[in-house]
Write a protein that holds these residues in place. Structure first.
Motif, short mmCIF file in Angstrom:
data_model
loop_
_atom_site.label_atom_id
_atom_site.label_comp_id
_atom_site.label_asym_id
_atom_site.label_seq_id
_atom_site.Cartn_x
_atom_site.Cartn_y
_atom_site.Cartn_z
N ILE A 205 0.82 -1.22 0.00
CA ILE A 205 0.00 0.00 0.00
C ILE A 205 0.86 1.27 0.00
O ILE A 205 0.54 2.23 -0.69
N GLY A 206 1.93 1.30 0.75
CA GLY A 206 2.78 2.49 0.82
C GLY A 206 3.38 2.85 -0.53
O GLY A 206 3.39 4.01 -0.93
N ARG A 207 3.86 1.85 -1.21
CA ARG A 207 4.44 2.09 -2.53
C ARG A 207 3.36 2.49 -3.53
O ARG A 207 3.58 3.33 -4.40
N MET A 208 2.20 1.87 -3.41
CA MET A 208 1.08 2.20 -4.29
C MET A 208 0.66 3.66 -4.08
O MET A 208 0.43 4.39 -5.04
N ALA A 209 0.61 4.10 -2.84
CA ALA A 209 0.25 5.49 -2.54
C ALA A 209 1.26 6.45 -3.14
O ALA A 209 0.89 7.51 -3.67
N TRP A 210 2.53 6.09 -3.09
CA TRP A 210 3.60 6.91 -3.67
C TRP A 210 3.38 7.10 -5.16
O TRP A 210 3.49 8.21 -5.68
N VAL A 211 3.01 6.04 -5.87
CA VAL A 211 2.77 6.12 -7.31
C VAL A 211 1.48 6.90 -7.60
O VAL A 211 1.43 7.72 -8.51
N LEU A 212 0.44 6.66 -6.81
CA LEU A 212 -0.84 7.33 -7.04
C LEU A 212 -0.75 8.84 -6.79
O LEU A 212 -1.38 9.63 -7.50
N LEU A 213 0.01 9.25 -5.82
CA LEU A 213 0.12 10.67 -5.48
C LEU A 213 1.10 11.42 -6.36
O LEU A 213 1.19 12.65 -6.28
N ALA A 214 1.82 10.72 -7.22
CA ALA A 214 2.80 11.38 -8.08
C ALA A 214 2.16 12.38 -9.03
O ALA A 214 2.81 13.31 -9.47
N GLY A 215 0.88 12.21 -9.33
CA GLY A 215 0.20 13.13 -10.23
C GLY A 215 -0.28 14.40 -9.56
O GLY A 215 -0.93 15.23 -10.20
N THR A 216 0.04 14.58 -8.29
CA THR A 216 -0.40 15.77 -7.57
C THR A 216 0.73 16.76 -7.30
O THR A 216 0.48 17.88 -6.88
N VAL A 217 1.96 16.34 -7.54
CA VAL A 217 3.12 17.21 -7.32
C VAL A 217 3.76 17.50 -8.68
O VAL A 217 4.11 16.56 -9.39
N PRO A 218 3.88 18.77 -9.05
CA PRO A 218 4.46 19.08 -10.36
C PRO A 218 5.83 18.42 -10.55
O PRO A 218 6.66 18.45 -9.65
#
Length: 113
Positions: free
Chosen positions: A71-84
């Motif tokens: 889950i932690g790694r998945m969250a890292w990939v999913l949130l990548a689209g929120t930081v320029p």
């Protein structure tokens, strides 16, 4: 894992990253530089980024679940689209890691000097 799973994730990572950079520049133009027309640009790009980010989330979740990541790694990939610019770096790292695991991926031949 099929190569199409990685390819569609990569495409959406780039699309989301470019739109987020454009949105960031639009917000700076609207609020900091007070440029005429920046509000319309920001609204249009924000709308496009919002909807395409949802598509990115679906593809990224599919990729992460097929890679069986925690889950932690998945969250890292999913949130990548929120930081320029984060989507570009995360996409590169994900591709380097999962590229060799893709079914039908060709192994590069060593360079002969």
């Amino acid at each position: 894992m099929k190569s199409s799973v990685l390819t569609r994730y990569r495409v959406m990572a780039y699309v989301t990253g470019v739109l987020l950079i454009a949105l960031t520049l639009g917000v700076i133009a609207k609020y900091v530089l007070d440029i005429n027309g920046a509000g319309t640009f920001t609204t249009a790009v924000g709308f496009a980024h919002g909807w395409l980010y949802v598509v990115y989330l679906v593809f990224a979740f599919d990729l992460c679940s097929k890679a069986k990541w925690p889950i932690g790694r998945m969250a890292w990939v999913l949130l990548a689209g929120t930081v320029p610019t984060a989507a570009f770096f995360v996409e590169r790292r994900v591709t380097r890691e999962l590229g060799p695991k893709v079914v039908g991926a060709e192994k590069p031949e060593p360079v002969k000097v």
